[in-house]
Design an enzyme around this catalytic site. Structure first.
Site, PDB file in Angstrom:
ATOM      1  N   LYS A   1      -1.300 -20.719   6.176  1.00 21.59           N
ATOM      2  CA  LYS A   1       0.122 -21.062   6.092  1.00 21.59           C
ATOM      3  C   LYS A   1       0.241 -22.492   5.617  1.00 21.59           C
ATOM      4  O   LYS A   1      -0.637 -23.318   5.881  1.00 21.59           O
ATOM      5  CB  LYS A   1       0.772 -20.955   7.471  1.00 21.59           C
ATOM      6  CG  LYS A   1       2.272 -20.887   7.413  1.00 21.59           C
ATOM      7  CD  LYS A   1       2.683 -19.477   7.116  1.00 21.59           C
ATOM      8  CE  LYS A   1       4.154 -19.243   7.169  1.00 21.59           C
ATOM      9  NZ  LYS A   1       4.416 -17.799   7.217  1.00 21.59           N
TER      10      LYS A   1
HETATM   11  N1  GLU Z   1       5.607 -15.623   4.236  1.00 21.53           N
HETATM   12  C1  GLU Z   1       5.400 -14.228   4.474  1.00 21.53           C
HETATM   13  C2  GLU Z   1       4.872 -13.989   5.869  1.00 21.53           C
HETATM   14  O1  GLU Z   1       5.062 -14.778   6.762  1.00 21.53           O
HETATM   15  C3  GLU Z   1       4.570 -13.591   3.373  1.00 21.53           C
HETATM   16  C4  GLU Z   1       3.207 -14.184   3.191  1.00 21.53           C
HETATM   17  C5  GLU Z   1       2.475 -13.666   1.943  1.00 21.53           C
HETATM   18  O2  GLU Z   1       2.995 -12.828   1.246  1.00 21.53           O
HETATM   19  O3  GLU Z   1       1.364 -14.159   1.726  1.00 21.53           O
HETATM   20  O4  GLU Z   1       4.312 -12.965   6.150  1.00 21.53           O
END
Ligand code: GLU
Length: 416
Positions: A105
């Site tokens: 993240k």
């Molecule tokens: N931000 C989204 C999540 O929290 C998608 C992450 C992604 O597609 O890599 O799952």
């Protein structure tokens, strides 16, 4: 007493599952520790000629099952504890979804609404350039999250591609269609939430979500598509929605398409025709299903006792605190956790990445069918373990996920 941080809370949940499955201490330590963490401070030239320094992060929790994967968010409250926790959740989410990724993240502490388009672009490019020392299409693949979009993914892609000297489609997902994006990616998280809501309604409430009353907190990408798909395709009755301008309530049902179009045209729900309530009141409405689709910790020990919904579907990441979780359990309110509920986004990110690698693109129907299958299978896996261990859905899904990552770790062995 010091307030428990987000990561401490997540770790407590992890340990609850680890205890039940009798995970040994060494594996417990490996799986609860982050692989790599990067904090950066970087300058951005503002339009008025001044320079401002911003702080950003990229955390990689685990890469046992494949490259690290996870979004990047822009928000004034972004902090290390939050990004660390969300990258931890991504590992379990990808494992639950059955896609070959670990968890990551990223985030920048910034209010993007206060930046001009040119400032936003410079900030995005500089952030991405600075984290490029640990990312790559086979190392760590960012994607959109809170306040980031396909437009920002395009700048990310271009920045990385310029630095390495060739166009690299696999470096980010959630890209615009014209730049190697996947059909069905924008709606994917909301569609996944809708599929899980319907499965959970059948399992916990005894019948499909058709006709059931639903309140949704948050009307960004996730909340808005959830409302639209649940109403149009599943026949749910959406009685309340909200965003930062407050809650909008209509006991007769809100027209989800009208709300969706309203937000597209006006950028927020301000002025939408419905009874005005607060975000707090929305969470405490007497509805069948409550869907928090905004930020972490919407449901805490402050309001958990007032919640009247029978079923909570966690479309946001980490919307329920561990204390609130215990209160909800004691009230027999069922909670379907984030690591399953919102996994549709990263699942279609995976489809997008695969399509990019092969340079062969699927039609919308293929994407939707594959997503439907993945979400239903993941729900079934959770239910099976829930019944076997006689536990709650969150713990059951942690067990499913930990099992997969622990097995991969064992198969690989400890280097050297
Ligand atoms: N931000 C989204 C999540 O929290 C998608 C992450 C992604 O597609 O890599 O799952």
């Amino acid at each position: 007493m010091k307030k428990e941080g987000l990561f401490e809370g997540a770790l407590r949940q992890f340990n609850k599952a680890a205890d039940l499955m009798k995970l040994d201490d060494g594996m417990r330590e490996v799986l609860s520790t982050h692989k790599r963490e990067l904090t950066i401070h970087f300058p951005v030239k503002m339009d008025d000629g001044s320079v401002k320094v911003f702080t950003g992060y990229r955390f990689q929790h685990n890469i046992a099952r494949g490259p690290a994967k996870g979004g990047v968010r822009y928000h004034p409250n972004v902090n290390e504890d939050e990004i660390k926790t969300l990258s931890f959740l991504m590992t379990w989410k990808c494992a639950v979804a059955g896609i070959p990724y670990g968890g990551a993240k990223g985030g920048v502490k910034v209010d993007p609404a206060k930046l001009s388009e040119a400032e936003l672009e410079r900030l995005s490019r500089r952030y991405f350039s600075d984290i490029s020392i640990i990312i790559g299409p086979e190392e760590d693949i960012p994607a959109p999250d809170v306040n980031t979009s396909g437009k920002i993914m395009s700048w990310f892609l271009d920045t990385y591609s310029m630095n390495v000297g060739h166009s690299t489609l696999g470096i980010v997902t959630g890209k615009p269609l014209e730049l190697g994006g996947s059909l069905g990616r924008s709606e994917a998280t909301g569609r996944g939430v809708s599929i899980v809501s319907n499965e959970a309604s059948k399992y916990f409430l005894g019948s499909e979500i058709k006709g059931k009353t639903v309140a949704i907190q948050g009307f960004g990408n996730v909340g808005s598509y959830t409302a639209l798909i649940l109403a149009q395709e599943y026949g749910a009755k959406i009685v309340a929605i909200s965003d930062i301008t407050g809650g909008y309530y209509n006991p007769e049902g809100i027209n989800a398409k009208e709300a969706f179009d309203y937000v597209t045209a006006h950028k927020s729900l301000e002025g939408f025709n419905a009874q005005k309530i607060t975000n707090e009141e929305l969470l405490e409405l007497d509805v069948d299903v409550l869907i928090p689709a905004a930020l972490e910790r919407a449901i805490t020990e402050r309001n958990a006792n007032n919640i009247k919904a029978k079923l909570i579907i966690e479309a946001a990441n980490g919307p329920t605190s561990p204390e609130a979780d215990a209160i909800l359990r004691s009230k027999n309110i069922k909670v379907v956790p984030d690591i399953l509920t919102n996994a549709g986004g990263v699942t279609v990110s995976y489809f997008e990445w695969v399509q990019g690698l092969y340079s062969y693109f699927w039609d919308l129907d293929d994407v939707r069918k594959a997503l439907d299958r993945a979400m239903k299978n993941a729900f079934k896996d959770g239910v099976k373990i829930r019944e076997e261990f006689n536990t709650d859905m969150r713990t059951a899904l942690y067990i499913v996920a930990i099992n997969k990552v622990a097995t991969a770790t064992k198969l690989r062995g400890i280097f050297p």
